[in-house]
Scaffold this active site. Structure first.
Site, PDB file in Angstrom:
ATOM      1  N   ASP A 117       7.672   6.795  -8.679  1.00 17.12           N
ATOM      2  CA  ASP A 117       7.035   7.024  -7.386  1.00 17.12           C
ATOM      3  C   ASP A 117       6.659   5.687  -6.755  1.00 17.12           C
ATOM      4  O   ASP A 117       6.896   4.627  -7.342  1.00 17.12           O
ATOM      5  CB  ASP A 117       5.843   7.984  -7.514  1.00 17.12           C
ATOM      6  CG  ASP A 117       4.709   7.464  -8.390  1.00 17.12           C
ATOM      7  OD1 ASP A 117       4.480   6.231  -8.463  1.00 17.12           O
ATOM      8  OD2 ASP A 117       4.016   8.304  -9.002  1.00 17.12           O
TER       9      ASP A 117
ATOM     10  N   HIS B 270      25.927   8.531 -23.054  1.00 16.07           N
ATOM     11  CA  HIS B 270      25.164   9.626 -23.640  1.00 16.07           C
ATOM     12  C   HIS B 270      23.888   9.105 -24.290  1.00 16.07           C
ATOM     13  O   HIS B 270      23.926   8.134 -25.041  1.00 16.07           O
ATOM     14  CB  HIS B 270      26.028  10.348 -24.683  1.00 16.07           C
ATOM     15  CG  HIS B 270      25.303  11.413 -25.410  1.00 16.07           C
ATOM     16  ND1 HIS B 270      25.021  11.342 -26.749  1.00 16.07           N
ATOM     17  CD2 HIS B 270      24.768  12.576 -24.968  1.00 16.07           C
ATOM     18  CE1 HIS B 270      24.364  12.424 -27.107  1.00 16.07           C
ATOM     19  NE2 HIS B 270      24.199  13.181 -26.041  1.00 16.07           N
TER      20      HIS B 270
ATOM     21  N   ASN C  92       6.472  10.383 -11.432  1.00 21.59           N
ATOM     22  CA  ASN C  92       7.484   9.627 -12.163  1.00 21.59           C
ATOM     23  C   ASN C  92       8.255  10.524 -13.133  1.00 21.59           C
ATOM     24  O   ASN C  92       7.689  11.421 -13.744  1.00 21.59           O
ATOM     25  CB  ASN C  92       6.806   8.505 -12.962  1.00 21.59           C
ATOM     26  CG  ASN C  92       5.923   7.667 -12.078  1.00 21.59           C
ATOM     27  OD1 ASN C  92       6.385   7.072 -11.130  1.00 21.59           O
ATOM     28  ND2 ASN C  92       4.636   7.645 -12.376  1.00 21.59           N
TER      29      ASN C  92
ATOM     30  N   TYR D 104       1.575  10.804  -9.961  1.00 18.82           N
ATOM     31  CA  TYR D 104       2.176  11.306 -11.210  1.00 18.82           C
ATOM     32  C   TYR D 104       3.545  11.945 -10.927  1.00 18.82           C
ATOM     33  O   TYR D 104       3.888  12.985 -11.481  1.00 18.82           O
ATOM     34  CB  TYR D 104       1.252  12.308 -11.924  1.00 18.82           C
ATOM     35  CG  TYR D 104      -0.034  11.673 -12.394  1.00 18.82           C
ATOM     36  CD1 TYR D 104      -0.079  10.956 -13.581  1.00 18.82           C
ATOM     37  CD2 TYR D 104      -1.199  11.796 -11.653  1.00 18.82           C
ATOM     38  CE1 TYR D 104      -1.253  10.371 -14.025  1.00 18.82           C
ATOM     39  CE2 TYR D 104      -2.385  11.218 -12.083  1.00 18.82           C
ATOM     40  CZ  TYR D 104      -2.414  10.504 -13.269  1.00 18.82           C
ATOM     41  OH  TYR D 104      -3.579   9.935 -13.702  1.00 18.82           O
TER      42      TYR D 104
ATOM     43  N   ASP E 272      20.870  15.623 -21.210  1.00 21.33           N
ATOM     44  CA  ASP E 272      21.253  15.633 -22.625  1.00 21.33           C
ATOM     45  C   ASP E 272      20.985  16.999 -23.250  1.00 21.33           C
ATOM     46  O   ASP E 272      19.864  17.508 -23.202  1.00 21.33           O
ATOM     47  CB  ASP E 272      20.472  14.555 -23.368  1.00 21.33           C
ATOM     48  CG  ASP E 272      21.067  14.197 -24.707  1.00 21.33           C
ATOM     49  OD1 ASP E 272      21.828  15.006 -25.276  1.00 21.33           O
ATOM     50  OD2 ASP E 272      20.788  13.094 -25.195  1.00 21.33           O
TER      51      ASP E 272
ATOM     52  N   TYR F 180       5.178   4.376 -19.920  1.00 20.31           N
ATOM     53  CA  TYR F 180       5.563   2.995 -19.587  1.00 20.31           C
ATOM     54  C   TYR F 180       6.395   2.381 -20.710  1.00 20.31           C
ATOM     55  O   TYR F 180       7.384   1.691 -20.460  1.00 20.31           O
ATOM     56  CB  TYR F 180       4.335   2.124 -19.338  1.00 20.31           C
ATOM     57  CG  TYR F 180       3.560   2.462 -18.082  1.00 20.31           C
ATOM     58  CD1 TYR F 180       4.186   2.899 -16.916  1.00 20.31           C
ATOM     59  CD2 TYR F 180       2.176   2.321 -18.051  1.00 20.31           C
ATOM     60  CE1 TYR F 180       3.469   3.196 -15.765  1.00 20.31           C
ATOM     61  CE2 TYR F 180       1.447   2.609 -16.905  1.00 20.31           C
ATOM     62  CZ  TYR F 180       2.094   3.035 -15.767  1.00 20.31           C
ATOM     63  OH  TYR F 180       1.386   3.324 -14.634  1.00 20.31           O
TER      64      TYR F 180
ATOM     65  N   MET G 288       5.189  11.905 -16.437  1.00 21.73           N
ATOM     66  CA  MET G 288       3.967  11.207 -16.830  1.00 21.73           C
ATOM     67  C   MET G 288       2.782  12.173 -16.751  1.00 21.73           C
ATOM     68  O   MET G 288       2.501  12.738 -15.688  1.00 21.73           O
ATOM     69  CB  MET G 288       3.706  10.002 -15.920  1.00 21.73           C
ATOM     70  CG  MET G 288       2.475   9.209 -16.322  1.00 21.73           C
ATOM     71  SD  MET G 288       2.077   7.877 -15.167  1.00 21.73           S
ATOM     72  CE  MET G 288       3.352   6.697 -15.564  1.00 21.73           C
TER      73      MET G 288
END
Length: 146
Positions: free
Chosen positions: A30, A22, A136, A134, A66, A116, A76
């Site tokens: 990507d 958890h 990710n 973009y 979650d 990052y 991102m």
């Protein structure tokens, strides 16, 4: 072989997903994402030849998001001044809506270098062949309640 498990989920990836607890996080990167650099302290799983949407869809079939945080999905942000369009985000929203009642409300947008930084703290990085920019995603794991 197992039944009921999306075929795209390799034994290596399933093992990592199962071992996560958890609030642990996972990155789906990507094709341009620096997976090996970011994943120095995490497991890097190669899924070359696959795109992020099909992996996201398969992962969310077995991976609860979650519910103790408002936005367990991170994307991102586009760098200011970059004219790139991100239609893949709409695809992500549609996929997430199928598996999480919050839908697009579960998504937060993270500045590139902050993304990052957060990615370095994740348990694993999935390296894909996704060509969209973009594309990710960071996913925060929830609790299995069923």
């Amino acid at each position: 072989m197992l039944k009921g498990i999306p075929e795209i989920l390799s034994p290596e990836l399933l093992k990592v997903l199962c071992e996560m607890g958890h609030s642990d996080c996972l990155v789906i990167g990507d094709g341009n994402f620096p997976a090996e650099t970011i994943g120095k302290d995490a497991k890097v799983i190669r899924c070359d030849g696959h795109g992020v949407p099909e992996l996201l869809e398969a992962i969310l079939k077995v991976f609860p998001l979650d519910t103790y945080v408002e936005k367990p999905v991170g994307l991102m942000e586009v760098v200011p001044g970059d004219p790139v369009e991100t239609p893949i985000w709409d695809t992500y929203k549609n996929i997430i809506e199928k598996e999480d009642r919050r839908g697009a409300g579960s998504i937060r947008y993270i500045e590139r270098f902050e993304f990052y930084r957060q990615a370095r703290a994740c348990c694993a990085v999935i390296a894909t062949g996704e060509k969209a920019l973009y594309a990710n995603v960071i996913l925060q794991k929830g609790v299995v309640t069923e």
